[in-house]
Design an enzyme around this catalytic site. Sequence first.
Site, PDB file in Angstrom:
ATOM      1  N   GLY A 115       0.828  -1.190   0.000  1.00 13.08           N
ATOM      2  CA  GLY A 115       0.000   0.000   0.000  1.00 13.08           C
ATOM      3  C   GLY A 115       0.865   1.242   0.000  1.00 13.08           C
ATOM      4  N   CYS A 116       0.285   2.370  -0.358  1.00 14.46           N
ATOM      5  CA  CYS A 116       1.075   3.598  -0.484  1.00 14.46           C
ATOM      6  C   CYS A 116       1.587   4.094   0.869  1.00 14.46           C
ATOM      7  CB  CYS A 116       0.268   4.670  -1.197  1.00 14.46           C
ATOM      8  SG  CYS A 116      -1.371   5.007  -0.509  1.00 14.46           S
TER       9      CYS A 116
END
Length: 322
Positions: A115-116
């Site tokens: 995920g970012c």
Amino acid sequence: MGARVFIDGEAGTTGLQIRARLQERSSIELLSLDDSQRKDPVHRARLLNSADLVVLCLPDAAAREAVSLLENPDVRVIDASTAHRTDANWVFGFPELDAGQEERVSKARFVSNPGCYSTGAIALIQPLIESGLLPADSALTINGVSGYSGGGRSMIEAYEDEASPNFVTRTYHSYGLGLHHKHVPEIVVRSGLTQRPIFVPSVGRYRQGMLVQVPLQLGALPGKPSVAAVHSALTAHYAGQRFVSVAGLEEASAAQGMLDPEALNGTNDMRLYVFGDEDLEQAVLIAQLDNLGKGASGAAVQNLNIMLGLTADEGLAARAAA
């Protein structure tokens, strides 16, 4: 003819950017479904099983369904959803995680794209735990701000479509205040933490780019590590890496108050900063990245290159189309 790649979910935000990075490459043959076929399990299964590598840009349930449709044991998968990020049977697609992670990615059949927010948090935390400067049971707080594209199509429409009933005019808002953000489990598992951190994400009124912040009370840690020691641990960990770099302490000092979350947009780069005061025995670590680059599509293409035995930065050296 190049490797056959199928992006399942290519019409979404991440899928569109992955396609933009791949479509002009002679080393890749992109497979695609007509709009009318995208939700047809028969047509999806056909392409899923005829590709050399599949990139899943889908909601979690749909990603699990896609994996269940695989019958060809030679098909390799990169999943950009949250579905498999803590699954021990999937290799975590952050090649810079440790000295052996890129090789694990290169040999894996199943790779989960990070995920970012977790990319930034793990990049800051894991090396400090590995080096012994930060105990695994530390009670951490992680803060972050991202462009609204991180919320997917619905949030993009809420910020950009004035005709939408959900149109947003505010410049900034925090969310995830129930403390169950979907990135927290992977931050815990992949950074080596044994205690769940408090994570407070926010959205700014700009399209993409992010900052992830980890404040540290150095004086409360065993051994009371210095700001310089923290910086040295991060610098040593990422020495020689193409996409992750650590700003010098002088650069960080000069940048105080002016760190731009949009500075790395369109790239697969991540820049780490250490801000601190030795007398106060405090530090703030910050990761700067594009939430749609190293935080999503860029990372997926980097993993794809590694898995297919291609040059790691192929399709990533130039600014990608939005």
